[in-house]
Each structure stands twice: as C-alpha cells, then as structure tokens.
Scaffold this motif. Structure first.
Motif, PDB file in Angstrom:
ATOM      1  N   LEU A  23       0.830  -1.204   0.000  1.00  0.00           N
ATOM      2  CA  LEU A  23       0.000   0.000   0.000  1.00  0.00           C
ATOM      3  C   LEU A  23       0.866   1.256   0.000  1.00  0.00           C
ATOM      4  O   LEU A  23       0.526   2.253  -0.651  1.00  0.00           O
ATOM      5  N   SER A  24       1.982   1.210   0.685  1.00  0.00           N
ATOM      6  CA  SER A  24       2.912   2.344   0.677  1.00  0.00           C
ATOM      7  C   SER A  24       3.492   2.560  -0.720  1.00  0.00           C
ATOM      8  O   SER A  24       3.653   3.703  -1.166  1.00  0.00           O
ATOM      9  N   MET A  25       3.807   1.467  -1.398  1.00  0.00           N
ATOM     10  CA  MET A  25       4.321   1.576  -2.774  1.00  0.00           C
ATOM     11  C   MET A  25       3.254   2.150  -3.702  1.00  0.00           C
ATOM     12  O   MET A  25       3.564   2.953  -4.601  1.00  0.00           O
ATOM     13  N   LEU A  26       2.005   1.773  -3.493  1.00  0.00           N
ATOM     14  CA  LEU A  26       0.917   2.320  -4.294  1.00  0.00           C
ATOM     15  C   LEU A  26       0.807   3.825  -4.058  1.00  0.00           C
ATOM     16  O   LEU A  26       0.676   4.605  -5.004  1.00  0.00           O
ATOM     17  N   GLN A  27       0.882   4.231  -2.812  1.00  0.00           N
ATOM     18  CA  GLN A  27       0.826   5.656  -2.496  1.00  0.00           C
ATOM     19  C   GLN A  27       1.991   6.392  -3.149  1.00  0.00           C
ATOM     20  O   GLN A  27       1.812   7.475  -3.706  1.00  0.00           O
ATOM     21  N   GLN A  28       3.170   5.804  -3.100  1.00  0.00           N
ATOM     22  CA  GLN A  28       4.336   6.434  -3.720  1.00  0.00           C
ATOM     23  C   GLN A  28       4.143   6.572  -5.227  1.00  0.00           C
ATOM     24  O   GLN A  28       4.505   7.590  -5.820  1.00  0.00           O
ATOM     25  N   ALA A  29       3.564   5.560  -5.856  1.00  0.00           N
ATOM     26  CA  ALA A  29       3.309   5.623  -7.299  1.00  0.00           C
ATOM     27  C   ALA A  29       2.338   6.757  -7.622  1.00  0.00           C
ATOM     28  O   ALA A  29       2.548   7.506  -8.593  1.00  0.00           O
ATOM     29  N   HIS A  51       0.420  14.585   0.024  1.00  0.00           N
ATOM     30  CA  HIS A  51      -0.872  14.745   0.691  1.00  0.00           C
ATOM     31  C   HIS A  51      -2.019  14.359  -0.243  1.00  0.00           C
ATOM     32  O   HIS A  51      -2.956  13.658   0.164  1.00  0.00           O
ATOM     33  N   LEU A  52      -1.950  14.800  -1.492  1.00  0.00           N
ATOM     34  CA  LEU A  52      -2.998  14.474  -2.457  1.00  0.00           C
ATOM     35  C   LEU A  52      -3.089  12.975  -2.706  1.00  0.00           C
ATOM     36  O   LEU A  52      -4.183  12.431  -2.837  1.00  0.00           O
ATOM     37  N   ALA A  53      -1.948  12.307  -2.776  1.00  0.00           N
ATOM     38  CA  ALA A  53      -1.954  10.853  -2.980  1.00  0.00           C
ATOM     39  C   ALA A  53      -2.630  10.157  -1.803  1.00  0.00           C
ATOM     40  O   ALA A  53      -3.440   9.244  -1.995  1.00  0.00           O
ATOM     41  N   ARG A  54      -2.324  10.592  -0.594  1.00  0.00           N
ATOM     42  CA  ARG A  54      -2.975  10.015   0.593  1.00  0.00           C
ATOM     43  C   ARG A  54      -4.482  10.259   0.559  1.00  0.00           C
ATOM     44  O   ARG A  54      -5.279   9.368   0.846  1.00  0.00           O
ATOM     45  N   GLY A  59      -9.910   8.059  -0.277  1.00  0.00           N
ATOM     46  CA  GLY A  59     -11.189   8.029  -0.969  1.00  0.00           C
ATOM     47  C   GLY A  59     -11.483   6.677  -1.582  1.00  0.00           C
ATOM     48  O   GLY A  59     -12.613   6.190  -1.540  1.00  0.00           O
ATOM     49  N   ILE A  60     -10.468   6.058  -2.160  1.00  0.00           N
ATOM     50  CA  ILE A  60     -10.654   4.721  -2.737  1.00  0.00           C
ATOM     51  C   ILE A  60     -11.034   3.731  -1.642  1.00  0.00           C
ATOM     52  O   ILE A  60     -11.964   2.941  -1.802  1.00  0.00           O
ATOM     53  N   TYR A  61     -10.315   3.780  -0.517  1.00  0.00           N
ATOM     54  CA  TYR A  61     -10.623   2.872   0.591  1.00  0.00           C
ATOM     55  C   TYR A  61     -12.059   3.096   1.073  1.00  0.00           C
ATOM     56  O   TYR A  61     -12.802   2.157   1.309  1.00  0.00           O
ATOM     57  N   GLY A  62     -12.432   4.357   1.177  1.00  0.00           N
ATOM     58  CA  GLY A  62     -13.784   4.685   1.629  1.00  0.00           C
ATOM     59  C   GLY A  62     -14.848   4.246   0.640  1.00  0.00           C
ATOM     60  O   GLY A  62     -15.912   3.764   1.035  1.00  0.00           O
ATOM     61  N   LEU A  63     -14.582   4.410  -0.644  1.00  0.00           N
ATOM     62  CA  LEU A  63     -15.541   3.981  -1.662  1.00  0.00           C
ATOM     63  C   LEU A  63     -15.779   2.475  -1.601  1.00  0.00           C
ATOM     64  O   LEU A  63     -16.905   2.015  -1.774  1.00  0.00           O
ATOM     65  N   PRO A  71     -24.281  -0.262  -3.445  1.00  0.00           N
ATOM     66  CA  PRO A  71     -23.566  -0.806  -4.602  1.00  0.00           C
ATOM     67  C   PRO A  71     -23.989  -0.250  -5.962  1.00  0.00           C
ATOM     68  O   PRO A  71     -23.539  -0.752  -6.986  1.00  0.00           O
ATOM     69  N   GLU A  72     -24.809   0.786  -5.983  1.00  0.00           N
ATOM     70  CA  GLU A  72     -25.300   1.317  -7.248  1.00  0.00           C
ATOM     71  C   GLU A  72     -24.142   1.902  -8.060  1.00  0.00           C
ATOM     72  O   GLU A  72     -23.481   2.845  -7.617  1.00  0.00           O
ATOM     73  N   PRO A  73     -23.885   1.376  -9.240  1.00  0.00           N
ATOM     74  CA  PRO A  73     -22.737   1.824 -10.043  1.00  0.00           C
ATOM     75  C   PRO A  73     -22.718   3.328 -10.313  1.00  0.00           C
ATOM     76  O   PRO A  73     -21.665   3.949 -10.256  1.00  0.00           O
ATOM     77  N   GLU A  74     -23.864   3.900 -10.601  1.00  0.00           N
ATOM     78  CA  GLU A  74     -23.893   5.327 -10.933  1.00  0.00           C
ATOM     79  C   GLU A  74     -23.518   6.185  -9.720  1.00  0.00           C
ATOM     80  O   GLU A  74     -22.791   7.173  -9.858  1.00  0.00           O
ATOM     81  N   VAL A  75     -23.980   5.809  -8.558  1.00  0.00           N
ATOM     82  CA  VAL A  75     -23.632   6.547  -7.329  1.00  0.00           C
ATOM     83  C   VAL A  75     -22.128   6.454  -7.083  1.00  0.00           C
ATOM     84  O   VAL A  75     -21.468   7.458  -6.804  1.00  0.00           O
ATOM     85  N   LEU A  76     -21.580   5.253  -7.191  1.00  0.00           N
ATOM     86  CA  LEU A  76     -20.151   5.061  -6.968  1.00  0.00           C
ATOM     87  C   LEU A  76     -19.323   5.819  -7.998  1.00  0.00           C
ATOM     88  O   LEU A  76     -18.299   6.422  -7.663  1.00  0.00           O
ATOM     89  N   LYS A  77     -19.776   5.814  -9.234  1.00  0.00           N
ATOM     90  CA  LYS A  77     -19.067   6.535 -10.290  1.00  0.00           C
ATOM     91  C   LYS A  77     -19.036   8.036  -9.993  1.00  0.00           C
ATOM     92  O   LYS A  77     -17.994   8.678 -10.130  1.00  0.00           O
ATOM     93  N   GLN A  78     -20.165   8.586  -9.572  1.00  0.00           N
ATOM     94  CA  GLN A  78     -20.234  10.009  -9.248  1.00  0.00           C
ATOM     95  C   GLN A  78     -19.288  10.359  -8.101  1.00  0.00           C
ATOM     96  O   GLN A  78     -18.585  11.376  -8.149  1.00  0.00           O
ATOM     97  N   LEU A  79     -19.266   9.516  -7.079  1.00  0.00           N
ATOM     98  CA  LEU A  79     -18.385   9.773  -5.941  1.00  0.00           C
ATOM     99  C   LEU A  79     -16.917   9.665  -6.335  1.00  0.00           C
ATOM    100  O   LEU A  79     -16.092  10.481  -5.915  1.00  0.00           O
ATOM    101  N   ALA A  80     -16.591   8.678  -7.154  1.00  0.00           N
ATOM    102  CA  ALA A  80     -15.209   8.522  -7.612  1.00  0.00           C
ATOM    103  C   ALA A  80     -14.781   9.716  -8.455  1.00  0.00           C
ATOM    104  O   ALA A  80     -13.666  10.234  -8.314  1.00  0.00           O
ATOM    105  N   GLU A  81     -15.668  10.172  -9.322  1.00  0.00           N
ATOM    106  CA  GLU A  81     -15.357  11.336 -10.148  1.00  0.00           C
ATOM    107  C   GLU A  81     -15.178  12.588  -9.300  1.00  0.00           C
ATOM    108  O   GLU A  81     -14.297  13.408  -9.562  1.00  0.00           O
ATOM    109  N   GLN A  82     -15.991  12.721  -8.251  1.00  0.00           N
ATOM    110  CA  GLN A  82     -15.853  13.874  -7.362  1.00  0.00           C
ATOM    111  C   GLN A  82     -14.504  13.850  -6.654  1.00  0.00           C
ATOM    112  O   GLN A  82     -13.823  14.869  -6.550  1.00  0.00           O
TER     113      GLN A  82
END
Length: 89
Positions: A23-29, A51-54, A59-63, A71-82
């Motif tokens: 997970l640390s390597m992912l954050q670094q990437a 800070h932005l990477a964290r 947000g990904i973890y929270g989603l 689990p509604e795809p459209e709701v999740l898509k909107q949140l991810a885009e936000q």
C-alpha cells in the motif's frame, strides 16, 4: 489489499507488513504521477503531491467500504469522479 490488511491486522504480523508495504508503494506511485502532473501544469504548482496521494487513496478505501451498502454503479461513479476532481483542484 485493504480488506486483507484489516482481516489479518492482529493475526499475522508478517502478512500485515507485506500488505502495508504494498500500500505504501501504491501511495508512492500516485505521488510520483501527481508530481509529474504538477511539472506538466496538470495540477497547481502549490499542491502537496504526497498529501494528495494520501487523500486520493483514502477516498478509494472509503468507496470500497461505501459500496458494501450502496452498490449502485452510478452513485459510486459520481463519488469517484468527485474525488478525482477534488485532487485536481
């Protein structure tokens, strides 16, 4: 990885360490990509890319957790885009 980390947190220290390192390597990437975007004027030069990477990963973890009860795809898509737009601002 986060689900595995949560499930093994108190059971296997070695696995916990491996997942944490991944997970640390992912954050670094993500940090490196954001630094590249900053150099290319894709995001503000005043942004703290670490800070932005964290923030983005949080947000990904929270989603993923939110998706368990919504689990509604459209709701999740909107949140991810936000979340993505928040990082770019």
């Amino acid at each position: 990885m986060t689900k595995a980390l949560n499930e093994t947190a108190e059971q296997d220290i070695e696995i916990q360490q491996i997942i944490s390192n991944n997970l640390s390597m992912l954050q670094q990437a993500f940090t490196e990509k954001l630094e590249q975007a900053k150099k290319e004027n894709g995001i503000s030069a005043y942004k703290d890319c670490e800070h932005l990477a964290r923030y983005f990963l949080m947000g990904i973890y929270g989603l993923r957790t939110f998706a368990q009860t919504h689990p509604e795809p459209e709701v999740l898509k909107q949140l991810a885009e936000q979340r993505y737009q928040d990082v770019l601002r």
